[in-house]
Design a protein around this motif. Sequence first.
Motif, PDB file in Angstrom:
ATOM      1  N   UNK A  85       0.905  -1.113   0.047  1.00 38.17           N
ATOM      2  CA  UNK A  85      -0.098  -0.245   0.003  1.00 38.17           C
ATOM      3  C   UNK A  85       1.005   1.134   0.035  1.00 38.17           C
ATOM      4  N   UNK A  86       0.478   2.363  -0.862  1.00 37.73           N
ATOM      5  CA  UNK A  86       1.158   3.506  -0.816  1.00 37.73           C
ATOM      6  C   UNK A  86       0.852   4.239   0.431  1.00 37.73           C
ATOM      7  N   UNK A  87       1.836   5.131   1.099  1.00 32.07           N
ATOM      8  CA  UNK A  87       1.625   5.968   2.269  1.00 32.07           C
ATOM      9  C   UNK A  87       0.849   7.079   1.771  1.00 32.07           C
ATOM     10  N   UNK A  88      -0.124   7.598   2.689  1.00 40.28           N
ATOM     11  CA  UNK A  88      -1.119   8.437   2.235  1.00 40.28           C
ATOM     12  C   UNK A  88      -1.210   9.676   3.319  1.00 40.28           C
ATOM     13  N   UNK A  89      -1.626  10.977   2.774  1.00 43.39           N
ATOM     14  CA  UNK A  89      -1.727  11.900   3.632  1.00 43.39           C
ATOM     15  C   UNK A  89      -2.885  12.731   3.063  1.00 43.39           C
ATOM     16  N   UNK A  90      -3.237  14.061   3.659  1.00 37.81           N
ATOM     17  CA  UNK A  90      -4.502  14.769   2.890  1.00 37.81           C
ATOM     18  C   UNK A  90      -3.767  15.571   1.998  1.00 37.81           C
ATOM     19  N   UNK A  91      -4.736  16.093   1.052  1.00 41.51           N
ATOM     20  CA  UNK A  91      -4.608  16.782  -0.015  1.00 41.51           C
ATOM     21  C   UNK A  91      -4.274  18.378   0.634  1.00 41.51           C
ATOM     22  N   UNK A  92      -4.945  18.937   1.763  1.00 41.47           N
ATOM     23  CA  UNK A  92      -4.776  20.050   2.266  1.00 41.47           C
ATOM     24  C   UNK A  92      -5.197  20.169   3.708  1.00 41.47           C
ATOM     25  N   UNK A  93      -4.747  21.057   4.338  1.00 36.58           N
ATOM     26  CA  UNK A  93      -5.274  21.273   5.838  1.00 36.58           C
ATOM     27  C   UNK A  93      -6.571  21.335   6.122  1.00 36.58           C
ATOM     28  N   UNK A  94      -7.066  21.057   7.179  1.00 37.20           N
ATOM     29  CA  UNK A  94      -8.462  20.954   7.416  1.00 37.20           C
ATOM     30  C   UNK A  94      -8.874  21.156   9.221  1.00 37.20           C
ATOM     31  N   UNK A  95      -9.673  21.967   9.547  1.00 38.30           N
ATOM     32  CA  UNK A  95      -9.863  22.170  10.767  1.00 38.30           C
ATOM     33  C   UNK A  95     -11.282  21.617  11.317  1.00 38.30           C
ATOM     34  N   UNK A  96     -11.256  21.279  12.465  1.00 37.51           N
ATOM     35  CA  UNK A  96     -12.454  20.797  13.180  1.00 37.51           C
ATOM     36  C   UNK A  96     -12.396  21.084  14.640  1.00 37.51           C
ATOM     37  N   UNK A  97     -13.516  21.641  15.258  1.00 38.91           N
ATOM     38  CA  UNK A  97     -13.626  21.802  16.593  1.00 38.91           C
ATOM     39  C   UNK A  97     -14.865  21.092  17.433  1.00 38.91           C
ATOM     40  N   UNK A  98     -14.615  20.792  18.703  1.00 36.64           N
ATOM     41  CA  UNK A  98     -15.577  20.133  19.319  1.00 36.64           C
ATOM     42  C   UNK A  98     -15.213  20.086  20.831  1.00 36.64           C
ATOM     43  N   UNK A  99     -16.168  19.401  21.679  1.00 41.71           N
ATOM     44  CA  UNK A  99     -15.876  19.332  22.804  1.00 41.71           C
ATOM     45  C   UNK A  99     -15.131  17.840  23.321  1.00 41.71           C
ATOM     46  N   UNK A 100     -14.153  18.115  24.196  1.00 43.34           N
ATOM     47  CA  UNK A 100     -13.509  16.876  24.778  1.00 43.34           C
ATOM     48  C   UNK A 100     -14.236  16.019  25.773  1.00 43.34           C
ATOM     49  N   UNK A 101     -14.200  14.681  25.589  1.00 45.09           N
ATOM     50  CA  UNK A 101     -15.055  13.864  26.216  1.00 45.09           C
ATOM     51  C   UNK A 101     -14.783  14.030  27.943  1.00 45.09           C
ATOM     52  N   UNK A 102     -13.654  13.889  28.280  1.00 48.50           N
ATOM     53  CA  UNK A 102     -13.545  13.711  29.583  1.00 48.50           C
ATOM     54  C   UNK A 102     -13.361  15.192  30.280  1.00 48.50           C
ATOM     55  N   UNK A 103     -12.556  16.171  29.728  1.00 45.55           N
ATOM     56  CA  UNK A 103     -12.559  17.395  30.411  1.00 45.55           C
ATOM     57  C   UNK A 103     -13.714  18.322  30.127  1.00 45.55           C
TER      58      UNK A 103
END
Length: 278
Positions: free
Chosen positions: A1-19
């Motif tokens: 299998x070829x190694x893979x990454x993303x085409x470009x940067x992307x952001x996501x925000x949300x709540x952490x489960x424990x804190x």
Amino acid sequence: MKRKTLNKAVQYSGIGLHKGEGIKMNLVPAETGGIVFKRVDLEAGKNIILLNLENTFDLTRGTNLKNEFGAAIYTIEHFLSALYILEITDLVIELDGNELPIGDGSASIFLKVIESVGIKELEENVDEIVIKEPLSLTLGDKHIVALPFDGYKITYTIKFDHTFLKSQMLEVILNKESYKNEIANARTFGFDYEVDYLKKNNLALGGTLDNAIVVKEDGVLNPDGLRYEDEFVRHKILDLIGDLKVLNRPIKGHIIAIKAGHALDIEFAKLLKNQEEK
């Protein structure tokens, strides 16, 4: 299998489960280096945490990593599960807190975020881990067995001494389609009698019925019910896929798990790694 990454940067925000705190996550493409977590809220030079077996710790309620300076990142297994099925091998994950956003308690949001920017194939190959002979690991009543198989198959059995949630078993041959249809949407779960204990110990502070299933004596507290009748075992398969992603290599074989969990999953990853090094 070829190694893979993303085409470009992307952001996501949300709540952490424990804190229960807001977390900003920035996924940055990388050509090499594997999977790297970067705590942007900590001192530069001490804030890089590599995804590898040696960095795993505290596997009681999730899969967590820390580096030699004590910088840690918690609850990574759902995100890693999505990375595995999308074959992402090289990525920098910038975070301004010590855990990943929980989303809805499944892996579905991470699939959507990554696929929104697309995947880039790299030049270098990554070798499969091939199960060539039977392997097994047992800890009390918890078991994992691996057998040769032309593909990646997981058979999982859970068993609880509970009035509602008893035994469930599921077998799935993993590929992107089966993962998205049968595994990715299965949410994490806990029991109603655990909630007070977790809150008192500063755990699950961000847990709600929007990001976890809460099991009560005769059903679930979630007003919309379950996404699948056997959602619990499906989520355990999701966790197992994510936990074994600490090896950051594709797996070829049939894995059979009985009442496993994060700690046994990681011990089994060590067994797989040792088999490869012989």
